[in-house]
Design a protein around this motif. Sequence first.
Motif, PDB file in Angstrom:
ATOM      1  N   THR A  80       0.799  -1.224   0.000  1.00 51.32           N
ATOM      2  CA  THR A  80       0.000   0.000   0.000  1.00 51.32           C
ATOM      3  C   THR A  80       0.834   1.276   0.000  1.00 51.32           C
ATOM      4  OG1 THR A  80      -0.119   0.048   2.417  1.00 51.32           O
ATOM      5  CG2 THR A  80      -1.884  -1.110   1.238  1.00 51.32           C
ATOM      6  N   GLY A  81       2.013   1.245   0.602  1.00 54.43           N
ATOM      7  CA  GLY A  81       2.719   2.496   0.839  1.00 54.43           C
ATOM      8  C   GLY A  81       2.173   3.167   2.086  1.00 54.43           C
ATOM      9  N   GLY A  82       2.795   4.241   2.500  1.00 56.16           N
ATOM     10  CA  GLY A  82       2.354   4.949   3.692  1.00 56.16           C
ATOM     11  C   GLY A  82       3.492   5.167   4.670  1.00 56.16           C
ATOM     12  N   THR A  83       3.128   5.513   5.901  1.00 58.13           N
ATOM     13  CA  THR A  83       4.105   5.791   6.947  1.00 58.13           C
ATOM     14  C   THR A  83       4.444   4.509   7.698  1.00 58.13           C
ATOM     15  OG1 THR A  83       3.189   8.015   7.215  1.00 58.13           O
ATOM     16  CG2 THR A  83       4.574   7.180   9.010  1.00 58.13           C
ATOM     17  N   LEU A  84       5.730   4.251   7.881  1.00 55.15           N
ATOM     18  CA  LEU A  84       6.180   3.014   8.515  1.00 55.15           C
ATOM     19  C   LEU A  84       6.013   3.072  10.027  1.00 55.15           C
ATOM     20  CD1 LEU A  84       7.663   0.261   8.388  1.00 55.15           C
ATOM     21  CD2 LEU A  84       9.818   1.549   8.587  1.00 55.15           C
ATOM     22  N   ARG A  85       5.402   2.000  10.579  1.00 57.64           N
ATOM     23  CA  ARG A  85       5.341   1.789  12.026  1.00 57.64           C
ATOM     24  C   ARG A  85       6.298   0.639  12.330  1.00 57.64           C
ATOM     25  NH1 ARG A  85       1.663   0.066  14.717  1.00 57.64           N
ATOM     26  NH2 ARG A  85       1.949   1.424  16.485  1.00 57.64           N
ATOM     27  N   PRO A  86       7.438   0.929  12.959  1.00 52.51           N
ATOM     28  CA  PRO A  86       8.501  -0.067  13.101  1.00 52.51           C
ATOM     29  C   PRO A  86       8.124  -1.317  13.887  1.00 52.51           C
ATOM     30  CG  PRO A  86       9.337   2.138  13.539  1.00 52.51           C
ATOM     31  CD  PRO A  86       7.845   2.249  13.458  1.00 52.51           C
ATOM     32  N   LEU A  87       7.355  -1.204  14.979  1.00 46.12           N
ATOM     33  CA  LEU A  87       7.083  -2.371  15.816  1.00 46.12           C
ATOM     34  C   LEU A  87       6.407  -3.495  15.045  1.00 46.12           C
ATOM     35  CD1 LEU A  87       5.887  -0.972  19.275  1.00 46.12           C
ATOM     36  CD2 LEU A  87       8.002  -2.200  18.772  1.00 46.12           C
ATOM     37  N   GLN A  88       5.469  -3.143  14.185  1.00 43.25           N
ATOM     38  CA  GLN A  88       4.728  -4.146  13.427  1.00 43.25           C
ATOM     39  C   GLN A  88       5.173  -4.244  11.976  1.00 43.25           C
ATOM     40  OE1 GLN A  88       2.649  -6.172  15.027  1.00 43.25           O
ATOM     41  NE2 GLN A  88       3.208  -5.055  16.870  1.00 43.25           N
ATOM     42  N   HIS A  89       6.136  -3.401  11.567  1.00 48.49           N
ATOM     43  CA  HIS A  89       6.592  -3.357  10.170  1.00 48.49           C
ATOM     44  C   HIS A  89       5.412  -3.087   9.249  1.00 48.49           C
ATOM     45  CE1 HIS A  89       9.856  -5.133  12.313  1.00 48.49           C
ATOM     46  NE2 HIS A  89       9.350  -6.353  12.312  1.00 48.49           N
ATOM     47  N   SER A  90       4.526  -2.198   9.702  1.00 53.38           N
ATOM     48  CA  SER A  90       3.306  -1.904   8.962  1.00 53.38           C
ATOM     49  C   SER A  90       3.343  -0.512   8.363  1.00 53.38           C
ATOM     50  CB  SER A  90       2.091  -2.029   9.888  1.00 53.38           C
ATOM     51  OG  SER A  90       2.146  -1.052  10.919  1.00 53.38           O
ATOM     52  N   LEU A  91       2.505  -0.309   7.346  1.00 49.88           N
ATOM     53  CA  LEU A  91       2.382   0.984   6.687  1.00 49.88           C
ATOM     54  C   LEU A  91       0.976   1.520   6.925  1.00 49.88           C
ATOM     55  CD1 LEU A  91       4.103  -0.040   3.344  1.00 49.88           C
ATOM     56  CD2 LEU A  91       5.113   1.338   5.177  1.00 49.88           C
ATOM     57  N   VAL A  92       0.903   2.767   7.391  1.00 49.78           N
ATOM     58  CA  VAL A  92      -0.386   3.384   7.698  1.00 49.78           C
ATOM     59  C   VAL A  92      -0.490   4.717   6.976  1.00 49.78           C
ATOM     60  CG1 VAL A  92      -0.592   2.226   9.929  1.00 49.78           C
ATOM     61  CG2 VAL A  92       0.558   4.437   9.820  1.00 49.78           C
ATOM     62  N   ASN A  93      -1.594   5.429   7.213  1.00 48.75           N
ATOM     63  CA  ASN A  93      -1.788   6.732   6.575  1.00 48.75           C
ATOM     64  C   ASN A  93      -0.731   7.734   7.014  1.00 48.75           C
ATOM     65  OD1 ASN A  93      -4.008   6.153   4.956  1.00 48.75           O
ATOM     66  ND2 ASN A  93      -5.421   6.384   6.669  1.00 48.75           N
ATOM     67  N   PRO A  94      -0.425   8.729   6.163  1.00 45.39           N
ATOM     68  CA  PRO A  94      -1.069   8.999   4.873  1.00 45.39           C
ATOM     69  C   PRO A  94      -0.585   8.073   3.754  1.00 45.39           C
ATOM     70  CG  PRO A  94       0.682  10.572   5.256  1.00 45.39           C
ATOM     71  CD  PRO A  94       0.588   9.744   6.503  1.00 45.39           C
ATOM     72  N   LEU A  95      -1.281   8.100   2.635  1.00 45.09           N
ATOM     73  CA  LEU A  95      -1.001   7.388   1.383  1.00 45.09           C
ATOM     74  C   LEU A  95      -1.619   5.999   1.314  1.00 45.09           C
ATOM     75  CD1 LEU A  95       2.732   8.355   0.688  1.00 45.09           C
ATOM     76  CD2 LEU A  95       0.654   9.525  -0.055  1.00 45.09           C
ATOM     77  N   ALA A  96      -1.572   5.220   2.388  1.00 44.30           N
ATOM     78  CA  ALA A  96      -2.109   3.861   2.329  1.00 44.30           C
ATOM     79  C   ALA A  96      -3.587   3.868   1.938  1.00 44.30           C
ATOM     80  CB  ALA A  96      -1.917   3.163   3.667  1.00 44.30           C
ATOM     81  N   GLN A  97      -4.322   4.818   2.448  1.00 43.63           N
ATOM     82  CA  GLN A  97      -5.760   4.879   2.179  1.00 43.63           C
ATOM     83  C   GLN A  97      -6.049   5.052   0.696  1.00 43.63           C
ATOM     84  OE1 GLN A  97      -7.868   7.715   4.574  1.00 43.63           O
ATOM     85  NE2 GLN A  97      -9.713   7.644   3.317  1.00 43.63           N
ATOM     86  N   SER A  98      -5.256   5.872   0.001  1.00 42.22           N
ATOM     87  CA  SER A  98      -5.524   6.140  -1.408  1.00 42.22           C
ATOM     88  C   SER A  98      -5.388   4.874  -2.251  1.00 42.22           C
ATOM     89  CB  SER A  98      -4.587   7.227  -1.930  1.00 42.22           C
ATOM     90  OG  SER A  98      -3.231   6.821  -1.810  1.00 42.22           O
ATOM     91  N   VAL A  99      -4.467   3.986  -1.890  1.00 43.35           N
ATOM     92  CA  VAL A  99      -4.319   2.717  -2.612  1.00 43.35           C
ATOM     93  C   VAL A  99      -5.525   1.824  -2.357  1.00 43.35           C
ATOM     94  CG1 VAL A  99      -2.956   0.597  -2.787  1.00 43.35           C
ATOM     95  CG2 VAL A  99      -1.809   2.807  -2.614  1.00 43.35           C
ATOM     96  N   LEU A 100      -5.916   1.695  -1.101  1.00 45.17           N
ATOM     97  CA  LEU A 100      -7.021   0.804  -0.754  1.00 45.17           C
ATOM     98  C   LEU A 100      -8.346   1.267  -1.335  1.00 45.17           C
ATOM     99  CD1 LEU A 100      -6.007   0.124   2.939  1.00 45.17           C
ATOM    100  CD2 LEU A 100      -5.970  -1.527   1.059  1.00 45.17           C
ATOM    101  N   GLU A 101      -8.532   2.567  -1.427  1.00 45.02           N
ATOM    102  CA  GLU A 101      -9.783   3.091  -1.985  1.00 45.02           C
ATOM    103  C   GLU A 101      -9.897   2.832  -3.484  1.00 45.02           C
ATOM    104  OE1 GLU A 101      -9.697   7.157  -0.785  1.00 45.02           O
ATOM    105  OE2 GLU A 101     -10.871   6.790   1.044  1.00 45.02           O
ATOM    106  N   GLY A 102      -8.773   2.475  -4.114  1.00 50.13           N
ATOM    107  CA  GLY A 102      -8.769   2.253  -5.561  1.00 50.13           C
ATOM    108  C   GLY A 102      -8.880   0.800  -5.970  1.00 50.13           C
ATOM    109  N   ILE A 103      -9.162  -0.107  -5.024  1.00 48.72           N
ATOM    110  CA  ILE A 103      -9.265  -1.528  -5.370  1.00 48.72           C
ATOM    111  C   ILE A 103     -10.618  -2.099  -4.944  1.00 48.72           C
ATOM    112  CG2 ILE A 103      -6.774  -1.850  -5.126  1.00 48.72           C
ATOM    113  CD1 ILE A 103      -7.406  -3.427  -2.536  1.00 48.72           C
ATOM    114  N   ALA A 104     -10.992  -3.177  -5.626  1.00 52.63           N
ATOM    115  CA  ALA A 104     -12.176  -3.950  -5.235  1.00 52.63           C
ATOM    116  C   ALA A 104     -11.712  -5.390  -5.112  1.00 52.63           C
ATOM    117  CB  ALA A 104     -13.280  -3.815  -6.273  1.00 52.63           C
TER     118      ALA A 104
END
Length: 275
Positions: free
Chosen positions: A156-180
């Motif tokens: 998705t892209g987005g801001t990195l959260r190191p503890l979980q190695h996850s990507l969150v907003n901003p940016l992640a939402q725009s990718v998810l909103e564009g898929i079905a």
Amino acid sequence: MESSRDEHPAGLGSLRRRDRIAAVVEAHGFARTTDLARELGTSEVTVRTDFDVLSAAGRLTRVHGGAISVDASPVERPFEEVSAVGADAKRAIGARAAALVRDGQCVVLDVGTTTTQIAEALLERLDLIGVTVVTNSLTIALTLEQAVPRFTVIVTGGTLRPLQHSLVNPLAQSVLEGIAADIAFIGCTGVDLAHGVTNVNLPETDLKRLMSRTARRSYVVADGSKMGVAHIGVIGPLHSFDGLITAGADESMVDALRAAGLAVIEAEAADGTPS
């Protein structure tokens, strides 16, 4: 208009109100500012002030949108530490969830140790071709890298959260909103009859909620230790999911969830026994 007792923090009325707030937080593990204000017939500003006083006294912990119990205050642990907890149950859930995926489908995989086991199980399904996996987990993306080009992996892209190695907003939402997507697997830290599916971390909660809406079918994946637990971030009510895939859950809790209308799929260990 608020009563005079709300305007005088040191008054007896304020002391009683704060005792009531502390009792609610302790009983439920967490409480929202808006809910307490409505229940107590006071303003949210007053509740926040009470939170500050109670937090300074060590009686609760303030979080965004409310407060949580000191004893139950969940501390987010590193991915590597959590992955070893309930490993057998998570592997069983991973295999059962991966079995639901078909050729050519688009699959959303949320961040988490249980969803990582789904990625591992998908990797072992050499019969699958043309699957697209969308994830906000760097761990899952790297796990599935060896399946490319049989799989297409989208991060998705987005801001990195190191503890979980996850990507969150901003940016992640725009990718998810564009898929079905066809199917989404959503992790959590709590599944509760009253509060629904919840999570300890609010930034990830926002993404989980969006992920669950991107797919035609959305499943919660959670081992038995998360049953009956509620945390601050509400991903969604039970009825907003097509089902729960679990292992190692207490049968009375499974029965209660089913009675509430949630389809529960109990995964089994490799030897065929409930995990």
